[in-house]
Scaffold this active site. Sequence first.
Site, short mmCIF file in Angstrom:
data_model
loop_
_atom_site.label_atom_id
_atom_site.label_comp_id
_atom_site.label_asym_id
_atom_site.label_seq_id
_atom_site.Cartn_x
_atom_site.Cartn_y
_atom_site.Cartn_z
N THR A 267 0.86 -1.17 0.00
CA THR A 267 0.00 0.00 0.00
C THR A 267 0.90 1.22 0.00
OG1 THR A 267 -1.60 -1.22 1.33
CG2 THR A 267 -1.79 1.15 1.39
N GLY B 121 -0.74 -4.13 4.41
CA GLY B 121 -1.62 -5.22 4.78
C GLY B 121 -2.01 -5.21 6.24
#
Length: 539
Positions: free
Chosen positions: A350, A435
């Site tokens: 991310t 995550g």
Amino acid sequence: MPYPSRRSVVMGTRGMAAASQPLAVAAGLRILEQGGNAADAAVAMAAVLAVTEPTSTGLGGDCFALYYEVNSRSVHALNGSGRAPRDLTPERIKKAGFEGALPPFHPYTITVPGACAGWCDLLDRFGQLDLARVLAPAIDLAERGFPVAPLTAHFWQRGAEAQLRHALNGHELLIDGRAPRAGECFRNLNLSRVLQQIALGGKRAFYEGPVAEAIVSTVREAGGCLSLDDLAEHQSTWDEPLSVTYRHLRVWECPPNGQGLTALLALNILSGFDLASLEALSADRLHLEIEALRLAFADAFRYIADPSFASIPVEVLLSGAYAAERRALIHPRQALPEVGYGNPYQGSDTVYFCVVDGQGNACSFVNSNYMGFGTGIVPRGCGFSLQNRGHNFSLDPTHPNALQPGKRPYHTIIPALVTHADDDALYAALGVMGGFMQPQGHVQVVTALADDALDPQTALDRPRFCLQDQSVRGLVALEEGIPEATLVALEAMGHPVERVTGMSRALFGRGQIIFRDRETGVLWGGSDLRADGCAFPLI
């Protein structure tokens, strides 16, 4: 500096941006120089990261944001996550023979990409500049090309091998079947064209018309069931953020379907322990943090779901009484033999980035594909890959997070904001991406700031732990730098541990922090040494 660091904390007064890519930081600062505020700069950074770090983020993914409005001293939560296709029914999944969970890169894991709408909706509510100006840096970089950063090149190649070489149209994000190398310039003309269409037509240019048609036709060719109606009906939501008081601070997270609740549950448990009296990397302290997070994850995996489909007892979960009940389960010297969720009804790939403008507005923002390139499936001629967020749905029909058409899945990406508990003045925008490491990273960074008074860079430099199996007594990864004596003592307490070094340290997430001194207005910025990025002030 109590931990080995390659960087000093960065300071400034007129504004600051921090991200995992320096080019994104530069774009955010350029927008601030042009009269934009934190919302404008954040969207510019999101778009540049979609160009320069497609290994983690892009238009095919989702976003969440927390926006701090200085005039009202209020925090606003934007949920830019997408929903499952209307035709993706449990019956369809059962007929396909899937049980337990969907395969991670299957086209059935593709949910509606929410990022574009999230960008536009943040600007519509808080921005000061038009969309075309905000997207201009990303469009230019995609068209001219950009030199790929070293860590990005490493994860790009890993994604090439895991997803892109095998996925429909994945070759569009490769060079002759391979990832670009560090320092090699990569042009993405397809993505540039899509961004230009959005700049001119807004979010409708993404969710209707040629781009939407390319997404749907590609997903269906790959074997999925996304429709034009799924895209056209998508909308972001503005939600009431969640918060808890930890020491002298108020920590804010987005509500479910995001997992920010996990961090707040753990901090509530830890608030009853005197962490400051314990050595930061000692076994006694890490044990408490590990156990608090195990208990928090057990509740998160049971209760977090799309609130439009499930009733989530947030108020009780975050109550002091419930935190005390869960805290009482922790033995000071022994790991819990098993961890289950409580009953409140009784009473880790991310990008994270943040920006603070000269007026004191702040934006904490996360944008992600999931698992790197997501499915790796690229809508033909569009230059971005499609996420696989649907992998997080449960296929147990009795679970709150069970797959249903039009439903948002349990979501890992979480931005955070912190204010002073006494007056809600801005304390910091912060986040740790990656995550299920994200709530773990939030807890470890917040305790470093609140209990140990570390500056942002030192807080990010501190070695971390990561629960590999979050809700049972599973493996605990310990980053190099945590003392050997701590490892031995944690094992003696019953924690299975392993040491993680080298490039594998990406497991521990990559964070950014911008702290604001409320007395002087000075901004203090830090950027994680586990990524390619930086924090930099506006001069």
